[in-house]
Design an enzyme around this catalytic site. Structure first.
Site, PDB file in Angstrom:
ATOM      1  N   ALA A   1      -4.919   7.443  -4.057  1.00 34.59           N
ATOM      2  CA  ALA A   1      -3.510   7.169  -4.202  1.00 34.59           C
ATOM      3  C   ALA A   1      -3.551   5.475  -4.564  1.00 34.59           C
ATOM      4  O   ALA A   1      -3.491   4.719  -3.699  1.00 34.59           O
ATOM      5  CB  ALA A   1      -2.543   7.405  -3.016  1.00 34.59           C
TER       6      ALA A   1
ATOM      7  N   SER B   1       0.837  -1.118  -0.045  1.00 31.30           N
ATOM      8  CA  SER B   1      -0.092   0.055  -0.068  1.00 31.30           C
ATOM      9  C   SER B   1       0.734   1.101  -0.014  1.00 31.30           C
ATOM     10  O   SER B   1       2.100   1.198  -0.384  1.00 31.30           O
ATOM     11  CB  SER B   1      -0.997   0.127   1.154  1.00 31.30           C
ATOM     12  OG  SER B   1      -1.773   0.803   1.217  1.00 31.30           O
ATOM     13  N   ASN B   2       0.340   2.540   0.383  1.00 26.21           N
ATOM     14  CA  ASN B   2       0.968   3.652   0.397  1.00 26.21           C
ATOM     15  C   ASN B   2       0.748   4.719   1.583  1.00 26.21           C
ATOM     16  O   ASN B   2      -0.313   4.138   2.317  1.00 26.21           O
ATOM     17  CB  ASN B   2       1.026   4.503  -0.853  1.00 26.21           C
ATOM     18  CG  ASN B   2      -0.352   4.670  -1.257  1.00 26.21           C
ATOM     19  OD1 ASN B   2      -0.997   5.444  -0.625  1.00 26.21           O
ATOM     20  ND2 ASN B   2      -0.873   4.082  -2.341  1.00 26.21           N
ATOM     21  N   ARG B   3       1.284   5.711   1.678  1.00 22.90           N
ATOM     22  CA  ARG B   3       1.011   6.347   2.954  1.00 22.90           C
ATOM     23  C   ARG B   3      -0.011   7.262   2.821  1.00 22.90           C
ATOM     24  O   ARG B   3      -0.470   8.194   3.830  1.00 22.90           O
ATOM     25  CB  ARG B   3       2.308   7.232   3.242  1.00 22.90           C
ATOM     26  CG  ARG B   3       3.450   6.603   3.722  1.00 22.90           C
ATOM     27  CD  ARG B   3       4.638   7.716   3.927  1.00 22.90           C
ATOM     28  NE  ARG B   3       4.069   9.020   4.093  1.00 22.90           N
ATOM     29  CZ  ARG B   3       4.966  10.308   3.808  1.00 22.90           C
ATOM     30  NH1 ARG B   3       5.642   9.947   2.863  1.00 22.90           N
ATOM     31  NH2 ARG B   3       4.355  11.303   3.800  1.00 22.90           N
ATOM     32  N   SER B   4      -1.203   7.150   1.994  1.00 22.12           N
ATOM     33  CA  SER B   4      -2.133   8.121   1.639  1.00 22.12           C
ATOM     34  C   SER B   4      -3.208   7.862   2.943  1.00 22.12           C
ATOM     35  O   SER B   4      -3.460   6.878   3.357  1.00 22.12           O
ATOM     36  CB  SER B   4      -3.038   7.777   0.617  1.00 22.12           C
ATOM     37  OG  SER B   4      -4.087   8.448   0.461  1.00 22.12           O
TER      38      SER B   4
END
Ligand code: CTP
Length: 216
Positions: A88, A21-24
């Protein structure tokens, strides 16, 4: 106006307990949804996993993976005047998902990733709704954002610098530059995401009005 706003990250599973995943955080997208609701617009908020409370009055559609996001956007576009793609989306997902938890081993672990579907790039060129993309950049912001505006066939793209921790992802503040198809640009200087969102909604309203005068 009918807004469809996507927000937050997507998660791409590796096994039942692990994902990419990502930091969004979802803050920017949720703030846009709130700002549109405050102006009495209809809002569908398609959201990846986020700790934020769903805005009151919005139709909230929870999604987890990029494939789910793709399907939810396609459904929501049936009733849409402006699509705001703030999510994101993960660019890659594991080529295979293990049904069982993968066991730890001593050896290095190669991971094969395949591209996810690009929601924006997949939209038809002739359409009745406006499309606003986002560009998260750590460098060459203008060049990269303008390239995304054209290759993803957006009506406008909102670019933000995600290299630091003061603005952009996870932060409460942002600074954005909006690139339009006629080469016009507009910068909204650093402010709380709620304030940026109000300005963005005003810009989207103007774009929509302009598109109606063009059609008539
Ligand atoms: N986006 C999308 N589908 C994807 C990836 C991104 O629709 N599979 C959308 C995002 O919601 C955003 C825009 O495309 O509105 C740009 O996303 P960004 O992450 O900035 O760029 P990428 O296209 O992923 O390219 P890169 O990672 O190389 O910057």
């Amino acid at each position: 106006m009918r807004f469809v706003v996507t927000a937050g990250p997507t998660r791409e599973a590796l096994d039942p307990v692990r994902f990419l995943s990502n930091r969004s955080s979802g803050k920017m997208g949720y703030a846009i949804a709130e700002a549109a609701l405050a102006k009495k617009h209809d809002v569908t908020l398609i959201s990846g996993p986020s700790c934020l409370a769903p805005p009151r009055g919005a139709k909230t559609v929870p999604i987890t993976t990029s494939d789910e996001l793709f399907a939810a956007v396609r459904r929501a576009l049936r009733e849409c005047d402006v699509l705001v793609m703030c999510a994101a989306v993960a660019d890659y997902k594991p080529a295979a998902v293990s049904a069982r938890k993968m066991k730890k081993r001593k050896a290095a672990f190669p991971l094969r990733l395949i591209p996810t579907r690009d929601v924006l790039a997949s939209l038809p060129k002739r359409r009745r709704y406006l499309v606003v993309g986002f560009a998260a950049e750590t460098h060459d912001l203008k060049k990269n954002a303008q390239k995304k505006l054209r290759t993803k066939n957006c009506d406008a793209i909102v670019a933000n610098d995600v290299s630091g921790s003061e603005t952009g992802m996870e932060s409460d503040e942002n600074e954005v530059t909006i690139f339009f198809r006629d080469d016009e640009t507009k910068t909204i200087s650093r402010a709380l995401k709620e304030i940026i969102a109000r300005e963005l909604v005003k810009i989207f309203e103007k774009m929509f009005e302009k598109s109606l005068t063009k059609k008539s």
